[in-house]
Write an enzyme that holds these catalytic residues in place. Structure first.
Site, PDB file in Angstrom:
ATOM      1  N   LYS A  96      42.052  49.965  47.349  1.00 61.78           N
ATOM      2  CA  LYS A  96      40.925  49.579  46.483  1.00 61.78           C
ATOM      3  C   LYS A  96      39.807  50.601  46.530  1.00 61.78           C
ATOM      4  CE  LYS A  96      41.865  44.992  45.579  1.00 61.78           C
ATOM      5  NZ  LYS A  96      41.759  43.606  45.622  1.00 61.78           N
ATOM      6  N   LYS A 133      51.053  46.992  41.946  1.00 64.80           N
ATOM      7  CA  LYS A 133      51.152  45.535  41.754  1.00 64.80           C
ATOM      8  C   LYS A 133      50.337  45.082  40.547  1.00 64.80           C
ATOM      9  CE  LYS A 133      47.535  43.275  44.347  1.00 64.80           C
ATOM     10  NZ  LYS A 133      47.149  42.017  44.907  1.00 64.80           N
ATOM     11  N   LYS A 157      44.512  41.254  38.731  1.00 65.60           N
ATOM     12  CA  LYS A 157      43.517  40.747  37.770  1.00 65.60           C
ATOM     13  C   LYS A 157      42.639  41.871  37.262  1.00 65.60           C
ATOM     14  CE  LYS A 157      42.382  36.876  40.757  1.00 65.60           C
ATOM     15  NZ  LYS A 157      42.307  37.525  42.078  1.00 65.60           N
TER      16      LYS A 157
HETATM   17  N1  AQP Z   1      51.080  40.946  41.887  1.00 69.59           N
HETATM   18  C1  AQP Z   1      51.190  39.956  42.755  1.00 69.59           C
HETATM   19  N2  AQP Z   1      52.409  39.517  43.125  1.00 69.59           N
HETATM   20  C2  AQP Z   1      52.538  38.473  44.002  1.00 69.59           C
HETATM   21  N3  AQP Z   1      51.486  37.822  44.538  1.00 69.59           N
HETATM   22  C3  AQP Z   1      50.265  38.243  44.177  1.00 69.59           C
HETATM   23  N4  AQP Z   1      49.027  37.803  44.510  1.00 69.59           N
HETATM   24  C4  AQP Z   1      48.094  38.543  43.862  1.00 69.59           C
HETATM   25  N5  AQP Z   1      48.694  39.463  43.089  1.00 69.59           N
HETATM   26  C5  AQP Z   1      50.036  39.305  43.266  1.00 69.59           C
HETATM   27  C6  AQP Z   1      48.781  36.712  45.441  1.00 69.59           C
HETATM   28  O1  AQP Z   1      47.806  35.857  44.870  1.00 69.59           O
HETATM   29  C7  AQP Z   1      47.019  35.317  45.932  1.00 69.59           C
HETATM   30  C8  AQP Z   1      45.583  35.454  45.610  1.00 69.59           C
HETATM   31  O2  AQP Z   1      45.216  36.804  45.572  1.00 69.59           O
HETATM   32  P1  AQP Z   1      43.704  37.189  45.369  1.00 69.59           P
HETATM   33  O3  AQP Z   1      43.284  36.932  44.002  1.00 69.59           O
HETATM   34  O4  AQP Z   1      42.865  36.525  46.384  1.00 69.59           O
HETATM   35  O5  AQP Z   1      43.675  38.698  45.763  1.00 69.59           O
HETATM   36  P2  AQP Z   1      44.518  39.904  45.316  1.00 69.59           P
HETATM   37  O6  AQP Z   1      45.831  39.905  46.011  1.00 69.59           O
HETATM   38  O7  AQP Z   1      43.642  41.112  45.556  1.00 69.59           O
HETATM   39  O8  AQP Z   1      44.736  39.657  43.756  1.00 69.59           O
HETATM   40  P3  AQP Z   1      44.484  40.613  42.582  1.00 69.59           P
HETATM   41  O9  AQP Z   1      45.023  39.955  41.357  1.00 69.59           O
HETATM   42  O10 AQP Z   1      45.004  41.989  42.889  1.00 69.59           O
HETATM   43  O11 AQP Z   1      42.902  40.613  42.467  1.00 69.59           O
HETATM   44  P4  AQP Z   1      41.899  41.823  42.305  1.00 69.59           P
HETATM   45  O12 AQP Z   1      42.456  42.687  41.212  1.00 69.59           O
HETATM   46  O13 AQP Z   1      40.600  41.206  41.929  1.00 69.59           O
HETATM   47  O14 AQP Z   1      41.835  42.499  43.616  1.00 69.59           O
HETATM   48  C9  AQP Z   1      47.433  36.017  47.216  1.00 69.59           C
HETATM   49  O15 AQP Z   1      48.302  35.170  47.931  1.00 69.59           O
HETATM   50  C10 AQP Z   1      48.160  37.226  46.728  1.00 69.59           C
HETATM   51  O16 AQP Z   1      49.153  37.638  47.636  1.00 69.59           O
END
Ligand code: AQP
Length: 341
Positions: free
Chosen positions: A118, A201, A204
């Site tokens: 990040k 991956k 969001k």
């Molecule tokens: N691509 C993914 N595949 C499988 N699991 C995923 N999770 C997130 N993206 C994937 C799972 O969703 C849960 C919540 O995640 P989060 O929103 O708290 O944080 P993150 O993993 O950082 O999600 P994002 O979408 O990537 O958010 P941003 O872009 O804002 O940083 C977790 O259980 C995660 O494993």
């Protein structure tokens, strides 16, 4: 260690940092719903304190908090059976997070790949909160003495760090107070990848909307995104070994398997030899079939934010009845004077 046993309890959370994706649904929410049926007490949290580790416009944070709660409810999280709340309404998270900042070591944080991904080349410009994120996540989990943490593959390292913090705390203070929580990572779509680049991956906050399926996307948008998803010119193989070195193809097969509650092997038994012109429309149709009822209910809830707020407030009260005594015991173990109690 004599091996204190802890009642099976699940904790997991999602950051309200934008619209939810299919990755959040398959990697997290879908299994959280299933775990309600199993022999666990289940606690699910909208982790808003984590969201502000990167800039959030206040109005967007407010809306995303409602959206994450709506997605959980619409997907089948039952607010009676599970405890559902947003993190900032239970101040004990931030308090235990601070105590764990004093347990975790800087060297441990330096190994966290999510921070490196990040922060990229701009680590110096990131918030201190983004760097300390994993110790707040450890607090989220251990504040409830949770034993199981269902997460996507990307969060495994943070759950391992949570175990390190629990172990160091127990060792330093000569107690068996915190459990060693287990990450629960099972199923075919535990790492849903970006539709435009199979090495990243699905997130969001990724740059382009075309790289992800949002839970609120309509049927046409879902079909368009899968149609334009990057693939290779080869047809689908007839077994999973044929997906090696084909990250984009593997991703689409795993998404199909995750949505259909089946295995990649079974998907390839059905579609092996088919071209993308056959598989992509079938995948889009399946995604719409599964997501449309959820997004319709999400919209209904988002039109009734007071209902969501009431549920979150009630959930926070229930969460606090578990969290507060555990926080107070932690203060006692560490020697704090707590004479206001
Ligand atoms: N691509 C993914 N595949 C499988 N699991 C995923 N999770 C997130 N993206 C994937 C799972 O969703 C849960 C919540 O995640 P989060 O929103 O708290 O944080 P993150 O993993 O950082 O999600 P994002 O979408 O990537 O958010 P941003 O872009 O804002 O940083 C977790 O259980 C995660 O494993």
């Amino acid at each position: 260690m004599s091996g204190r046993t802890f009642a099976p309890r699940v904790f997991s959370g999602i950051k309200p940092s934008g619209g939810l994706t299919l990755g959040n649904y398959l990697g997290a929410i879908k299994r959280w719903v299933a775990m309600q049926e199993e022999d666990y007490e289940t606690i699910y949290c909208v982790v808003d304190l984590h969201a502000v580790t990167v800039w959030q416009d206040p109005a967007d944070l407010h809306r995303s908090t409602h959206e994450v709660a709506a997605a959980m409810l619409a997907s089948g999280i039952d607010p009676e059976r599970s405890i559902l709340f947003n993190q900032s309404q239970v101040p004990a998270h931030a308090e235990l997070g601070w105590l764990f900042n004093c347990v975790a070591r800087v060297g441990w944080m330096n190994r966290m790949t999510q921070f490196k991904e990040k922060a990229g080349k701009n680590a110096e410009k990131q918030s201190l909160g983004l760097y300390a994120y994993p110790s707040l996540m450890a607090a989220d989990i251990l504040l409830y003495h949770a034993t199981h943490v269902p997460v996507g593959e990307d969060q495994k390292q943070h759950v391992e760090l949570t175990r390190d913090i629990a172990q160091k705390f127990n060792h330093d203070y000569g107690v068996e107070f915190f459990p060693m929580p287990e990450p629960v990572i099972e199923g075919p779509a535990m790492r849903v990848m970006n539709l435009r680049d199979g090495s990243k991956k699905m997130s969001k906050s990724g740059e382009s909307d075309m790289e992800r399926i949002n839970m609120l996307d309509d049927a046409d948008t879902i079909a368009k995104k899968f149609k334009k998803a990057r693939t290779d010119p080869e047809p689908l193989p007839s077994d999973v070994a044929g997906l090696a070195d084909r990250p984009e193809a593997r991703n689409l097969v795993e998404i199909y398997a995750g949505l259909a509650d089946t295995t990649p092997e079974a998907v390839l038994a059905e579609f092996g030899g088919a071209g993308w012109g056959t598989f992509k429309p079938a995948l889009a149709e399946l995604a719409v079939e599964k997501l449309a009822p959820i997004s319709t209910e999400m919209q209904r809830l988002l039109d009734a934010p007071d209902e969501i707020d009431r549920l979150l407030a009630r959930g926070a009260e229930r969460a606090e009845t578990i969290a507060k005594p555990i926080l107070e015991q932690t203060f006692d173990i560490m020697g704090f004077v707590r004479s206001r109690r």
